[in-house]
Design a protein around this motif. Structure first.
Motif, mmCIF file in Angstrom:
data_model
loop_
_atom_site.group_PDB
_atom_site.id
_atom_site.type_symbol
_atom_site.label_atom_id
_atom_site.label_comp_id
_atom_site.label_asym_id
_atom_site.label_seq_id
_atom_site.Cartn_x
_atom_site.Cartn_y
_atom_site.Cartn_z
ATOM 1 N N ALA A 9 0.832 -1.202 0.000
ATOM 2 C CA ALA A 9 0.000 0.000 0.000
ATOM 3 C C ALA A 9 0.870 1.256 0.000
ATOM 4 C CB ALA A 9 -0.930 0.003 1.214
ATOM 5 N N ILE A 10 0.366 2.293 -0.614
ATOM 6 C CA ILE A 10 1.071 3.574 -0.698
ATOM 7 C C ILE A 10 0.823 4.340 0.596
ATOM 8 C CG2 ILE A 10 1.230 5.762 -1.950
ATOM 9 C CD1 ILE A 10 0.141 4.104 -4.421
ATOM 10 N N PHE A 11 1.889 4.648 1.336
ATOM 11 C CA PHE A 11 1.765 5.299 2.634
ATOM 12 C C PHE A 11 1.447 6.786 2.506
ATOM 13 C CE2 PHE A 11 3.873 7.560 6.221
ATOM 14 C CZ PHE A 11 3.067 7.087 7.247
ATOM 15 N N TYR A 12 1.970 7.428 1.496
ATOM 16 C CA TYR A 12 1.751 8.864 1.326
ATOM 17 C C TYR A 12 0.252 9.143 1.199
ATOM 18 C CZ TYR A 12 6.756 8.798 0.474
ATOM 19 O OH TYR A 12 8.111 8.608 0.606
ATOM 20 N N ASP A 66 10.983 9.316 -6.366
ATOM 21 C CA ASP A 66 12.116 10.092 -6.863
ATOM 22 C C ASP A 66 11.934 10.464 -8.333
ATOM 23 O OD1 ASP A 66 13.804 10.123 -4.505
ATOM 24 O OD2 ASP A 66 15.482 10.184 -5.910
ATOM 25 N N GLU A 67 11.433 9.535 -9.116
ATOM 26 C CA GLU A 67 11.195 9.821 -10.536
ATOM 27 C C GLU A 67 10.182 10.950 -10.692
ATOM 28 O OE1 GLU A 67 11.176 6.908 -13.507
ATOM 29 O OE2 GLU A 67 11.721 5.233 -12.190
ATOM 30 N N ILE A 68 9.145 10.914 -9.871
ATOM 31 C CA ILE A 68 8.138 11.975 -9.922
ATOM 32 C C ILE A 68 8.759 13.317 -9.528
ATOM 33 C CG2 ILE A 68 6.002 12.823 -8.892
ATOM 34 C CD1 ILE A 68 5.125 9.910 -8.593
ATOM 35 N N LEU A 112 9.630 17.098 -1.676
ATOM 36 C CA LEU A 112 8.376 16.514 -2.153
ATOM 37 C C LEU A 112 7.774 15.594 -1.092
ATOM 38 C CD1 LEU A 112 6.233 15.905 -4.260
ATOM 39 C CD2 LEU A 112 7.740 14.139 -5.203
ATOM 40 N N ARG A 113 8.597 14.771 -0.484
ATOM 41 C CA ARG A 113 8.068 13.853 0.530
ATOM 42 C C ARG A 113 7.516 14.612 1.737
ATOM 43 N NH1 ARG A 113 12.201 11.109 -2.126
ATOM 44 N NH2 ARG A 113 11.895 8.841 -2.426
ATOM 45 N N LEU A 114 8.207 15.657 2.156
ATOM 46 C CA LEU A 114 7.714 16.451 3.285
ATOM 47 C C LEU A 114 6.388 17.122 2.942
ATOM 48 C CD1 LEU A 114 11.057 18.045 4.541
ATOM 49 C CD2 LEU A 114 9.697 16.285 5.688
ATOM 50 N N ILE A 129 12.533 12.339 8.519
ATOM 51 C CA ILE A 129 13.061 12.805 7.232
ATOM 52 C C ILE A 129 13.934 14.040 7.424
ATOM 53 C CG2 ILE A 129 12.409 13.810 5.006
ATOM 54 C CD1 ILE A 129 9.954 11.957 5.048
ATOM 55 N N GLY A 130 13.459 14.981 8.232
ATOM 56 C CA GLY A 130 14.241 16.183 8.464
ATOM 57 C C GLY A 130 15.580 15.884 9.135
ATOM 58 N N THR A 131 15.576 14.931 10.038
ATOM 59 C CA THR A 131 16.823 14.550 10.695
ATOM 60 C C THR A 131 17.796 13.942 9.698
ATOM 61 O OG1 THR A 131 15.636 14.156 12.778
ATOM 62 C CG2 THR A 131 17.829 13.169 12.547
ATOM 63 N N ALA A 132 17.295 13.074 8.822
ATOM 64 C CA ALA A 132 18.156 12.466 7.797
ATOM 65 C C ALA A 132 18.708 13.531 6.857
ATOM 66 C CB ALA A 132 17.379 11.410 7.022
#
Length: 592
Positions: A364-367, A405-407, A418-420, A437-440
């Motif tokens: 399943a897509i989490f976003y 990433d492609e998108i 984009l993910r954020l 994500i911000g920490t990474a």
């Protein structure tokens, strides 16, 4: 179970204190408990002494649990107590286990996928020095000898004819595991993603990804030692499931599970590969037939050619982007059952239509898109399939995170930005995700300038309340992909032993690099091609990058740390290669 275990432990402590208060003749409020001792001024009793003198117990209401600020051990680093003995070669693994007067057995299995035995000539094998017997039963062909070497020499003299229903080739397996073969099983449907994508047609974004058949490739082959005497069984095996070992021994010997004493030894690697076959059960059958203790350990070729495999898989990702946002996304996946085929009756799989604990795991897509959908095609393969570390999430994270990433590239957006943007919302999982994500991003210097010969790639995953994000840095060294640094952030909530979690994450990173860059079991002329490590390459010390592991705690209950961290490794590397070369690699293992 974290809270439940704490409640049980706290209740047990209060039961002990209540009993001790009566035995000492004091008020329970005056008692303290510490390190297995209950005490008050001038008096003390160990837990063991209290238990020995107590004939009945009063079970209290669960007491209020202590706050985390009072914890003495949770959250502190503790090295493994078995680390030094393992480094020095002192622990006893199943391969080291011995019993007096033990016989040694080796199994003989078909080298062909689906091969059926037509005839077996064991004359030469039985004449080999040290060979005691060649066992030939319906489900067990084994050479039994006074030494491992004699058993192996005897096995080399067996002459067999095999009936091979089909000479499978790699092309057959790839064509079989392809999206569109058979009925689709929908596992996620929100909004009208399919309709939006169909209307968009060629204006949409589409990509296809594949991962190969994988071998568990653990260092210690499966097996064990057993003694059957007077209707009782003692068996020592290296297994990931003692209950399955007991059941398998009962099936092999015809004895009741109540008569089986199973001991789990140190395990020289498992990753899902030490659950199902349970060779220690065959050692029990050898002992039963021979009247002496029996050892049976797979040789390396059996592990590679007659095991349970991570199935290959195929994914098709589609999306529609309008006005700077993703309006619809679809994930279609084809693979083979890994869990249902080994744990439940066939009727369960047939009724449900798909192997939801494995192939659906992570599909399943989490976003949180308004229009998102995911489907799986459950296809039967001609060989045994079994779970592999992180099960379905590993194989599903690679296409989903590569596709995001492609998108981002087509939208001309930074992949992390984009993910954020996608993970907005006040729900706990999204707030934690943004923090991870911000920490990474910050820890990896994502926004800082980098050399032209260095690529950076990002990947993210949410898996059973654990959130992970990673940044891979890669270079091309003499035409070879080299991961030079890996920054990994894991939020598995409360961390019981940070040192233990860090080592788990480091192991996941290395195993993930191995699977991303090298591991692949192919099929040719009805057989698996790789029979040992000289053909099935795994990562070595040379492949070890600089590793930075960061642990966050976003919930008050611990979640998994042994599997989720591996999910992001392959997509992070693939995205880094694109960043460096402009070449999008969509098939594992990644090859330039």
């Amino acid at each position: 179970l974290y809270v439940d275990i704490r409640k049980v432990a706290a209740s047990l402590r209060e039961m002990l204190k209540q009993s001790a208060a009566g035995l000492m003749g004091v008020n329970i409020e005056s008692l303290n408990s510490d390190k297995g001792v209950i005490s008050c001024t001038g008096k003390s009793m160990t837990y063991a002494e209290v238990v020995a003198q107590t004939t009945s117990w009063n079970i209290p209401e669960p007491p209020t649990l202590r706050p985390r600020s009072s914890f003495k051990y949770v959250g502190k680093d503790f090295p493994r107590i078995d680390l030094k003995p393992k480094v020095l070669g002192k622990p006893i693994y199943a391969i080291d286990a011995e019993m007096p007067d033990m016989l040694y057995g080796v199994c003989f299995e078909t080298p062909f996928i689906g091969g059926l035995l037509k005839s077996l000539d064991s004359t030469a094998a039985e004449e080999q020095p040290g060979v005691v017997r060649v066992i030939h039963e319906a489900d067990l062909i084994a050479v039994v000898a006074e030494s491992r070497y004699a058993a192996e020499m005897g096995k080399s003299q067996l002459k067999a004819e095999w009936e091979v229903p089909k000479m499978w080739q790699q092309e057959d397996i790839d064509q079989l595991i392809t999206v569109g073969n058979g009925p689709a099983i929908n596992v996620q449907k929100e909004g009208n993603a399919k309709q939006i994508i169909r209307v968009a047609g060629s204006e949409g974004i589409m990509a296809s990804y594949r991962s190969p058949v994988g071998v568990h490739a653990q260092l210690e082959p499966d097996g064990g030692v057993a003694l059957v005497t007077d209707g009782m069984v003692k068996v020592i095996g290296g297994t990931q499931s003692l209950s399955k070992l007991v059941a398998r021994v009962a099936d092999a010997t015809g004895l009741s599970e109540d008569n089986i004493e199973a001991q789990n030894s140190y395990l020289g690697g498992g990753f899902g590969g030490r659950i199902y076959k349970q060779r220690a059960a065959d050692a029990a059958r050898i002992s039963q037939l021979m009247g002496r203790p029996g050892q049976l350990i797979n040789d390396r070729e059996q592990e590679f050619l007659n095991g349970y495999y991570r199935p290959n898989n195929h994914h098709v990702m589609r999306a529609v982007v309008k006005d700077g946002r993703i309006v619809a996304m679809e994930h279609e996946q084809a693979s083979a059952a890994m869990y249902f085929s080994n744990n439940y009756p066939k009727i369960v799989h047939k009724i449900l239509g798909g192997d939801f604990p494995s192939t659906n795991h992570g599909a399943a897509i989490f976003y949180p898109l308004a229009n998102r959908t995911a489907s799986i095609y459950d296809i039967k393969l001609p060989f045994h399939c079994g779970v592999w570390r992180a099960v379905g999430t590993w194989m599903n994270c690679f296409p989903i995170e590569s596709f995001i990433d492609e998108i981002a590239y087509k939208m001309q957006k930074d992949p992390i930005t984009l993910r954020l943007e996608l993970l907005q919302g006040e729900e706990e999982q999204y707030a934690r995700s943004r923090r991870v994500i911000g920490t990474a991003r910050d820890r990896s210097d994502w926004n800082q300038d980098k050399p032209e010969d260095l690529g950076r790639g990002f990947a993210f995953c949410y898996d059973r309340h654990t959130i992970v994000a990673a940044v891979a840095e890669v270079k091309i060294v003499e035409g070879v992909i080299r991961v030079t640094k890996f920054t990994h952030v894991t939020d598995c909530s409360i961390v019981i032993n940070p040192e233990g979690v860090r080592t788990q994450v480091e192991g996941c990173i290395m195993m993930g690099i191995s699977a991303a860059l090298y591991e692949e079991q192919k099929i040719k002329n009805g057989k698996f091609v790789s029979s040992n490590y000289h053909q099935y390459r795994v990562a070595s010390l040379w492949d070890t990058p600089e590793i930075d592991v960061i642990l966050l705690e976003g919930r008050d209950k611990p979640s998994g740390a042994g599997e989720p961290p591996i999910t992001v490794v392959a997509p992070a590397i693939a995205n880094a290669i694109f960043d460096l070369t402009g070449k999008r690699l969509r098939n594992l293992p990644l090859k330039l």
